[in-house]
Design a protein around this motif. Structure first.
Motif, PDB file in Angstrom:
ATOM      1  N   ASP A  13      -7.083  -7.035   8.955  1.00 53.31           N
ATOM      2  CA  ASP A  13      -7.145  -7.142   7.485  1.00 53.31           C
ATOM      3  C   ASP A  13      -5.731  -7.221   6.917  1.00 53.31           C
ATOM      4  O   ASP A  13      -5.243  -6.298   6.270  1.00 53.31           O
ATOM      5  CB  ASP A  13      -7.915  -5.916   6.939  1.00 53.31           C
ATOM      6  N   ASP A  65      -0.456  -2.516   6.497  1.00 55.96           N
ATOM      7  CA  ASP A  65       0.002  -1.605   5.443  1.00 55.96           C
ATOM      8  C   ASP A  65      -0.224  -0.163   5.876  1.00 55.96           C
ATOM      9  O   ASP A  65       0.556   0.728   5.565  1.00 55.96           O
ATOM     10  CB  ASP A  65      -0.781  -1.846   4.152  1.00 55.96           C
ATOM     11  N   SER A  86     -12.258  -4.829   0.655  1.00 58.46           N
ATOM     12  CA  SER A  86     -13.603  -4.578   0.117  1.00 58.46           C
ATOM     13  C   SER A  86     -14.644  -5.266   0.989  1.00 58.46           C
ATOM     14  O   SER A  86     -15.710  -4.712   1.260  1.00 58.46           O
ATOM     15  CB  SER A  86     -13.723  -5.105  -1.318  1.00 58.46           C
ATOM     16  N   PHE A 142      -4.748 -14.273   0.097  1.00 61.74           N
ATOM     17  CA  PHE A 142      -3.785 -13.632  -0.814  1.00 61.74           C
ATOM     18  C   PHE A 142      -3.994 -12.116  -0.847  1.00 61.74           C
ATOM     19  O   PHE A 142      -5.124 -11.639  -0.638  1.00 61.74           O
ATOM     20  CB  PHE A 142      -4.015 -14.143  -2.242  1.00 61.74           C
ATOM     21  N   PRO A 143      -2.948 -11.370  -1.169  1.00 58.02           N
ATOM     22  CA  PRO A 143      -3.151  -9.947  -1.440  1.00 58.02           C
ATOM     23  C   PRO A 143      -4.183  -9.783  -2.566  1.00 58.02           C
ATOM     24  O   PRO A 143      -4.297 -10.651  -3.434  1.00 58.02           O
ATOM     25  CB  PRO A 143      -1.777  -9.457  -1.924  1.00 58.02           C
ATOM     26  N   SER A 144      -4.909  -8.714  -2.517  1.00 63.30           N
ATOM     27  CA  SER A 144      -5.881  -8.294  -3.551  1.00 63.30           C
ATOM     28  C   SER A 144      -6.998  -9.317  -3.806  1.00 63.30           C
ATOM     29  O   SER A 144      -7.537  -9.374  -4.894  1.00 63.30           O
ATOM     30  CB  SER A 144      -5.190  -7.907  -4.876  1.00 63.30           C
ATOM     31  N   TYR A 158      -6.221  -5.767 -12.266  1.00 65.35           N
ATOM     32  CA  TYR A 158      -7.462  -4.990 -12.407  1.00 65.35           C
ATOM     33  C   TYR A 158      -7.377  -3.723 -11.546  1.00 65.35           C
ATOM     34  O   TYR A 158      -7.654  -2.620 -12.004  1.00 65.35           O
ATOM     35  CB  TYR A 158      -8.640  -5.879 -11.985  1.00 65.35           C
ATOM     36  N   VAL A 187     -15.319   2.818 -10.060  1.00 65.45           N
ATOM     37  CA  VAL A 187     -14.694   2.135  -8.930  1.00 65.45           C
ATOM     38  C   VAL A 187     -13.441   2.891  -8.502  1.00 65.45           C
ATOM     39  O   VAL A 187     -13.203   3.124  -7.313  1.00 65.45           O
ATOM     40  CB  VAL A 187     -14.324   0.672  -9.287  1.00 65.45           C
ATOM     41  N   LYS A 223       0.809  -1.205   0.000  1.00 65.54           N
ATOM     42  CA  LYS A 223       0.000   0.000   0.000  1.00 65.54           C
ATOM     43  C   LYS A 223       0.838   1.248   0.000  1.00 65.54           C
ATOM     44  O   LYS A 223       0.333   2.339  -0.101  1.00 65.54           O
ATOM     45  CB  LYS A 223      -0.956  -0.034   1.173  1.00 65.54           C
ATOM     46  N   PHE A 249     -18.591 -11.951  -7.260  1.00 61.32           N
ATOM     47  CA  PHE A 249     -18.442 -10.656  -7.934  1.00 61.32           C
ATOM     48  C   PHE A 249     -19.516  -9.678  -7.470  1.00 61.32           C
ATOM     49  O   PHE A 249     -20.684 -10.035  -7.343  1.00 61.32           O
ATOM     50  CB  PHE A 249     -18.531 -10.828  -9.451  1.00 61.32           C
ATOM     51  N   ARG A 299      -3.773   2.207  -6.065  1.00 63.07           N
ATOM     52  CA  ARG A 299      -2.820   1.195  -5.606  1.00 63.07           C
ATOM     53  C   ARG A 299      -1.917   0.777  -6.756  1.00 63.07           C
ATOM     54  O   ARG A 299      -2.384   0.497  -7.852  1.00 63.07           O
ATOM     55  CB  ARG A 299      -3.574  -0.031  -5.089  1.00 63.07           C
ATOM     56  N   ASN A 342      -7.019  -9.774  -9.917  1.00 61.57           N
ATOM     57  CA  ASN A 342      -7.566  -8.593  -9.238  1.00 61.57           C
ATOM     58  C   ASN A 342      -6.501  -7.519  -9.047  1.00 61.57           C
ATOM     59  O   ASN A 342      -6.799  -6.324  -9.062  1.00 61.57           O
ATOM     60  CB  ASN A 342      -8.102  -8.973  -7.854  1.00 61.57           C
TER      61      ASN A 342
HETATM   62  N1  LIG Z   1     -16.521  -8.914  -4.631  1.00 65.10           N
HETATM   63  C1  LIG Z   1     -15.896  -8.129  -5.495  1.00 65.10           C
HETATM   64  N2  LIG Z   1     -16.415  -7.900  -6.726  1.00 65.10           N
HETATM   65  C2  LIG Z   1     -15.770  -7.123  -7.623  1.00 65.10           C
HETATM   66  N3  LIG Z   1     -14.575  -6.536  -7.391  1.00 65.10           N
HETATM   67  C3  LIG Z   1     -14.010  -6.729  -6.177  1.00 65.10           C
HETATM   68  C4  LIG Z   1     -14.629  -7.512  -5.164  1.00 65.10           C
HETATM   69  N4  LIG Z   1     -13.815  -7.543  -4.088  1.00 65.10           N
HETATM   70  C5  LIG Z   1     -12.737  -6.825  -4.405  1.00 65.10           C
HETATM   71  N5  LIG Z   1     -12.847  -6.336  -5.641  1.00 65.10           N
HETATM   72  C6  LIG Z   1     -11.842  -5.555  -6.358  1.00 65.10           C
HETATM   73  O1  LIG Z   1     -10.635  -6.304  -6.342  1.00 65.10           O
HETATM   74  C7  LIG Z   1      -9.527  -5.461  -6.035  1.00 65.10           C
HETATM   75  C8  LIG Z   1      -8.800  -6.004  -4.812  1.00 65.10           C
HETATM   76  O2  LIG Z   1      -9.651  -5.880  -3.675  1.00 65.10           O
HETATM   77  P1  LIG Z   1      -9.120  -5.363  -2.264  1.00 65.10           P
HETATM   78  O3  LIG Z   1      -8.255  -4.159  -2.409  1.00 65.10           O
HETATM   79  O4  LIG Z   1     -10.303  -5.276  -1.383  1.00 65.10           O
HETATM   80  O5  LIG Z   1      -8.215  -6.623  -1.855  1.00 65.10           O
HETATM   81  P2  LIG Z   1      -7.343  -6.878  -0.538  1.00 65.10           P
HETATM   82  O6  LIG Z   1      -7.398  -8.347  -0.296  1.00 65.10           O
HETATM   83  O7  LIG Z   1      -7.771  -5.984   0.568  1.00 65.10           O
HETATM   84  O8  LIG Z   1      -5.921  -6.469  -1.066  1.00 65.10           O
HETATM   85  P3  LIG Z   1      -4.512  -6.226  -0.241  1.00 65.10           P
HETATM   86  O9  LIG Z   1      -4.254  -7.458   0.547  1.00 65.10           O
HETATM   87  O10 LIG Z   1      -3.527  -6.034  -1.367  1.00 65.10           O
HETATM   88  O11 LIG Z   1      -4.735  -4.993   0.553  1.00 65.10           O
HETATM   89  C9  LIG Z   1     -10.103  -4.058  -5.829  1.00 65.10           C
HETATM   90  O12 LIG Z   1      -9.920  -3.319  -7.019  1.00 65.10           O
HETATM   91  C10 LIG Z   1     -11.584  -4.275  -5.584  1.00 65.10           C
HETATM   92  O13 LIG Z   1     -12.366  -3.232  -6.133  1.00 65.10           O
END
Ligand SMILES: Nc1ncnc2c1ncn2[C@@H]1O[C@H](COP(=O)(O)OP(=O)(O)OP(=O)(O)O)[C@@H](O)[C@H]1O
Length: 431
Positions: free
Chosen positions: A321, A296, A279, A272-274, A362, A371, A11, A412, A378, A359
């Motif tokens: 988290d 982070d 969310s 996993f990350p992302s 994305y 979004v 982050k 999703f 990031r 992701n």
């Molecule tokens: N259920 C979902 N449907 C659609 N897009 C999603 C969903 N959950 C997460 N995303 C998208 O996927 C991406 C990664 O999500 P997010 O940042 O919440 O992951 P994270 O596990 O918290 O990541 P990190 O561990 O790197 O902080 C974001 O762009 C988010 O908008």
């Protein structure tokens, strides 16, 4: 915390970190070559290299003569499509892919198309220099044909099948007051994922994926220039969201997502990350006033532990988290819960590494504005963070001290436009 150390830095990635590409290798830094030339257009006969595009100048941009912006666009890959492949070659010689090519391109211009070349050229500096000399020489052979060329020189947002070059092209045309008519435009490329009867296949399907991401009609060079029948036997490799099976959002276990009655507790995320952990927190736990604990953001594990302690002191529940990939990492929070006599539940995000990496691409490159405007910007998390998570992962177990382990499945969420972006092929290298 070992498990989140790789994601923890994510982050706060610096520009340097962001140059790490997939595979965890250091990505090619932007060669001084680009920055030097960025100031003035380089004129070579009728062709000129304009200022490279993108925040890091990783998308080369050139024009032959003054190409008009027209609503119908004929887009071509270069190597293996317009010229014979000489990928990575250190000299600037070249040959037409087939002798029909120049006349076909000229005809398209005469028929009212804009001719645009779209090329991936993530080359080392010497080969890239030769390549940059080759393009004006091709232009000389096409001297009466105005065309534009965009070339992605790094493994980033511009690289096919990522849609960055298309986004730039639509922007350039819009500045000229022209909206590209996708249904009247097409893309020709040799990276089509074709499978042949002798067991061989195309080296990749990147061109076909690029056209599919954008919604353009796609042709192979054989189909377009030689009029051969459509080669229907193709396979696009790599991760695509269509491979995901639909699952319920979480396993039905004895508790709901939120405890009833509400008491101070720790909810510890694993994944996993992302993979959507933040969310998920924002959607379900933030409205219920769970304190968000994220390494982070807080910077270190002791700070996380202190923040959890303070939250519990204030009678609040909290969510950890982080990636929390192994038992040793999780034990810090289990011990704290035991000491404070509060329950600790584990929420294990079960999505695959391929989905998480998807992701990541994305999130870094392809979120739609609806979004992106609601999420912090990031940078790409390096691939190494995913492989190291996978390597060190230990399945969470009740015996570690959790009152419950809930499996959280990927479901999703988003409207049609979000799904359109998220469903694209996201890939920086390979097939
Ligand atoms: N259920 C979902 N449907 C659609 N897009 C999603 C969903 N959950 C997460 N995303 C998208 O996927 C991406 C990664 O999500 P997010 O940042 O919440 O992951 P994270 O596990 O918290 O990541 P990190 O561990 O790197 O902080 C974001 O762009 C988010 O908008």
């Amino acid at each position: 915390m070992a498990s989140s150390s790789s994601s923890s830095s994510s982050k706060k990635r610096t520009a340097k970190d962001a140059e790490l590409d997939s595979g965890g290798k250091a990505a090619k830094k932007i060669h001084p070559f680009f920055t030097r030339e960025a100031k003035e257009p380089e004129q070579h006969g009728t062709f000129k290299w304009l200022k490279p595009l993108g925040p890091k100048s990783t998308c080369l941009h050139g024009v032959n003569l003054e190409p008009p912006s027209r609503s119908k666009v004929a887009l071509f890959d270069l190597d293996g499509t317009i010229i014979k492949t000489s990928f990575g070659s250190k000299d600037a010689t070249w040959e037409w892919w087939r002798l029909q090519v120049p006349a076909a391109l000229k005809k398209l211009h005469d028929d009212g198309y804009s001719v645009v070349i779209i090329s991936n050229q993530a080359l080392k500096a010497v080969a890239l220099k030769a390549w940059k000399e080759k393009v004006p020489s091709i232009a000389t052979s096409l001297s009466s044909l105005p065309f534009r060329i965009l070339a992605a020189t790094a493994k980033d947002y511009y690289r096919k099948p990522m849609i960055g070059m298309w986004t730039e092209l639509t922007r350039i045309f819009k500045e000229d007051g022209v909206e590209i008519d996708k249904s009247g435009s097409f893309f020709v490329g040799d990276a089509a994922g074709r499978q042949y009867p002798n067991g061989k296949s195309d080296f990749s399907g990147t061109d076909r994926k690029w056209a599919s991401n954008i919604g353009l009609t796609f042709h192979t060079p054989e189909e377009y220039f030689l009029g051969l029948p459509v080669h229907a036997n193709f396979k696009l490799e790599g991760f695509h969201v269509s491979s995901l099976t639909e699952l319920p959002p979480y396993t039905p276990t004895h508790t709901a997502l939120l405890l009833d009655p509400r008491i101070p507790e720790i909810v510890l995320f694993v994944g996993f990350p992302s993979l959507g952990k933040t969310s998920f927190y924002n959607r379900y736990f933030k409205p219920a006033d769970y304190v968000h604990i994220n390494q982070d953001i807080l910077g270190s594990r002791p700070k996380c532990i202190k923040a959890v302690d303070e939250a519990l002191n204030n009678g609040l529940a909290c969510v950890i988290d982080n990636t929390n990939r192994d038992a040793a990492t999780r034990k810090h929070y289990v011990d704290l819960a035991r000491k404070r006599k509060v329950p600790i539940r584990c929420f294990h995000f079960t999505g695959s590494m391929e989905l998480a990496w998807h992701n990541n691409l994305y999130r870094a490159f392809n979120m739609p504005p609806s979004v992106a405007s609601n999420e912090p910007k990031r940078e790409l998390v390096p691939y190494l963070a995913y492989t190291s998570y996978k390597g060190a992962f230990q399945e969470p177990e009740l015996s570690e001290g959790f009152s419950e382990i809930k499996k959280i499945n990927w479901v999703f969420e988003g409207d049609e436009e979000v799904r359109r972006h998220w469903s694209m092929w996201h890939q920086l290298e390979g097939k």
